[in-house]
Design an enzyme around this catalytic site. Structure first.
Site, PDB file in Angstrom:
ATOM      1  N   HIS A 126       1.727   5.887  -6.223  1.00  0.00           N
ATOM      2  CA  HIS A 126       0.513   6.662  -6.500  1.00  0.00           C
ATOM      3  C   HIS A 126       0.021   7.411  -5.260  1.00  0.00           C
ATOM      4  CE1 HIS A 126      -0.233   3.765 -10.082  1.00  0.00           C
ATOM      5  NE2 HIS A 126       0.406   4.846 -10.469  1.00  0.00           N
ATOM      6  N   CYS A 164       9.368  -2.465  -7.917  1.00  0.00           N
ATOM      7  CA  CYS A 164       9.367  -3.338  -6.734  1.00  0.00           C
ATOM      8  C   CYS A 164       9.907  -4.720  -7.125  1.00  0.00           C
ATOM      9  CB  CYS A 164       7.963  -3.470  -6.179  1.00  0.00           C
ATOM     10  SG  CYS A 164       7.907  -4.648  -4.809  1.00  0.00           S
ATOM     11  N   GLU A 218       1.502  -0.916 -14.073  1.00  0.00           N
ATOM     12  CA  GLU A 218       2.110  -2.233 -13.812  1.00  0.00           C
ATOM     13  C   GLU A 218       1.762  -3.217 -14.925  1.00  0.00           C
ATOM     14  OE1 GLU A 218       1.640  -3.972  -9.862  1.00  0.00           O
ATOM     15  OE2 GLU A 218       1.973  -5.967 -10.704  1.00  0.00           O
ATOM     16  N   CYS A 236       0.952  -9.713  -4.204  1.00  0.00           N
ATOM     17  CA  CYS A 236       2.066  -9.671  -3.244  1.00  0.00           C
ATOM     18  C   CYS A 236       1.574  -9.786  -1.803  1.00  0.00           C
ATOM     19  CB  CYS A 236       2.861  -8.386  -3.433  1.00  0.00           C
ATOM     20  SG  CYS A 236       1.999  -6.949  -2.792  1.00  0.00           S
TER      21      CYS A 236
HETATM   22  O1  0K2 Z   1      -1.630  -0.039  -6.257  1.00  0.00           O
HETATM   23  P1  0K2 Z   1      -0.917   0.537  -7.415  1.00  0.00           P
HETATM   24  O2  0K2 Z   1      -0.250  -0.519  -8.249  1.00  0.00           O
HETATM   25  O3  0K2 Z   1      -1.774   1.423  -8.262  1.00  0.00           O
HETATM   26  O4  0K2 Z   1       0.304   1.423  -6.911  1.00  0.00           O
HETATM   27  P2  0K2 Z   1       0.567   2.317  -5.639  1.00  0.00           P
HETATM   28  O5  0K2 Z   1      -0.663   2.869  -5.060  1.00  0.00           O
HETATM   29  O6  0K2 Z   1       1.617   3.292  -6.046  1.00  0.00           O
HETATM   30  O7  0K2 Z   1       1.162   1.315  -4.558  1.00  0.00           O
HETATM   31  C1  0K2 Z   1       2.423   0.773  -4.670  1.00  0.00           C
HETATM   32  C2  0K2 Z   1       2.404  -0.509  -5.416  1.00  0.00           C
HETATM   33  C3  0K2 Z   1       3.337  -0.448  -6.578  1.00  0.00           C
HETATM   34  C4  0K2 Z   1       3.510  -1.747  -7.249  1.00  0.00           C
HETATM   35  O8  0K2 Z   1       2.978  -2.787  -6.983  1.00  0.00           O
HETATM   36 FE1  SF4 Z   2       5.767  -4.372  -4.100  1.00  0.00          FE
HETATM   37 FE2  SF4 Z   2       3.417  -5.281  -3.281  1.00  0.00          FE
HETATM   38 FE3  SF4 Z   2       4.263  -2.945  -2.475  1.00  0.00          FE
HETATM   39 FE4  SF4 Z   2       3.538  -3.281  -5.016  1.00  0.00          FE
HETATM   40  S1  SF4 Z   2       2.214  -3.381  -3.211  1.00  0.00           S
HETATM   41  S2  SF4 Z   2       5.333  -2.166  -4.265  1.00  0.00           S
HETATM   42  S3  SF4 Z   2       4.253  -5.385  -5.332  1.00  0.00           S
HETATM   43  S4  SF4 Z   2       5.237  -4.927  -2.018  1.00  0.00           S
END
Ligand code: 0K2
Ligand code: SF4
Length: 317
Positions: free
Chosen positions: A47, A102, A132, A201
């Site tokens: 994102h 991930c 997610e 995580c």
């Molecule tokens: O925090 P979000 O799940 O909205 O996603 P991003 O900002 O794309 O961060 C990467 C985390 C992706 C999955 O955990």
């Molecule tokens: Fe993976 Fe955590 Fe990063 Fe999400 S935030 S992509 S779960 S390591």
């Protein structure tokens, strides 16, 4: 010329890219090298508009649904994960696809399946409509995973059998809010089983802990991240919950409301897991242009997690 006012800039660490984001971006770049443009990506790979625009410039095409991808071009699934029906549909169309979910999200998918095989229904703690959550709930048939977003939601959960229940969580939740929701679930369903704590995580946990370490020292917190980035928005909330009332999300330096920062002596800067460091540096430079800035790094953990890209990208065809 008037002298620039002094400012201490506390730079939180860890911040920015996590191992899952690093891997997901690498997957798109390697796919473009392997198959040439265009390569399709289902949903924003992570994102962040800056990241997405960079990959678009290399020939990636971003779509929301698999239907929008032609049969004969490779497609990548985003880091947030997808419902089971998505790879199934790609397989049925004999498409080349690479799953950039991930591994820590996939771990939750596997956990959900294991509970299901053991005959347990699940409660997922997550945000409705987030990719997610949709992906994780979509690992199982409808009705097998019940969603709760808040402590208040726990009172309305109606499981098939309260004795045969497990819980799972989104990986990017607020650690402190989740503790309370888990406690409410355990109070209402004493037999519920789950992970040791939750499924949040390491990267989410570490970035929130780093914000907590600086929140009481600062007059304002800026979190570099996108409005649709769950983990970035949680960092803003953690700042506020820990005493920094001016806590704001900014996508990049041009978003900063300088008027609101008049008179501050100390600022905190962090970045969500999907925000590139180049944007952090841009923000720091914009403070250096306006204040006599002293940067103080505050590191609360060291990270050395790395994830391999899928095999299909490691082998020559
Ligand atoms: O925090 P979000 O799940 O909205 O996603 P991003 O900002 O794309 O961060 C990467 C985390 C992706 C999955 O955990
Ligand atoms: Fe993976 Fe955590 Fe990063 Fe999400 S935030 S992509 S779960 S390591």
């Amino acid at each position: 010329m008037t002298q620039a006012p002094p400012l201490t800039l506390y730079l939180a660490a860890p911040r920015g890219f996590c191992a899952g984001v690093d891997r997901a971006i690498k997957i798109v770049e390697m796919a473009l090298q392997k198959w040439g443009a265009p390569v399709y990506v289902r949903h924003e790979i992570v994102h962040n508009k800056f990241v997405v625009d960079g990959l678009k410039a290399l020939g990636a095409i971003f779509v929301e649904e698999l239907d929008e991808v032609p049969d004969d071009r490779p497609v990548i699934f985003s880091a947030h994960g997808v419902p089971k029906s998505v790879p199934q549909a790609a397989q049925a169309r004999q498409m080349v696809f690479v799953d950039a979910t991930c591994p820590l999200v996939s771990k939750v998918h596997i956990e959900a399946e294991r509970h299901h095989e053991n005959g347990l229904q699940m409660v997922m703690i997550g945000h409705a409509g987030h990719p997610e959550t949709i992906g994780t709930m979509g690992q199982l048939p409808p009705g097998e995973v019940l969603l709760v977003e808040t402590v208040a939601d726990v009172a309305h959960v109606t499981p098939r059998d309260p004795e045969r229940l497990a819980f799972i969580t989104q990986t990017t939740l607020s650690v402190d809010d989740t503790v309370e929701i888990v406690a409410a679930l355990k109070a209402r369903f004493p037999a519920i089983i789950g992970p040791h704590k939750e499924d949040i995580c390491y990267a989410t946990t570490n970035r929130q802990a780093a914000v907590k370490a600086i929140a009481h020292k600062i007059d304002a917190l800026l979190v570099i991240g996108a409005p649709n980035s769950s983990n970035s928005r949680r960092l803003v909330e953690v700042g506020r919950a820990n005493g920094c009332s001016y806590s704001q999300l900014v996508q990049r330096a041009t978003d900063i409301d300088w008027r609101a920062l008049t008179g501050i002596r100390a600022i905190g800067i962090t970045a969500g897991a999907s925000a590139p460091e180049v944007l952090v540096n841009e923000v720091i430079d914009s403070f250096r242009n306006r204040f006599e800035t002293t940067v103080v790094p505050v590191e609360t953990a060291q990270e050395n997690v790395e994830f391999k890209v899928p095999r299909i990208l490691r082998v020559a065809e």
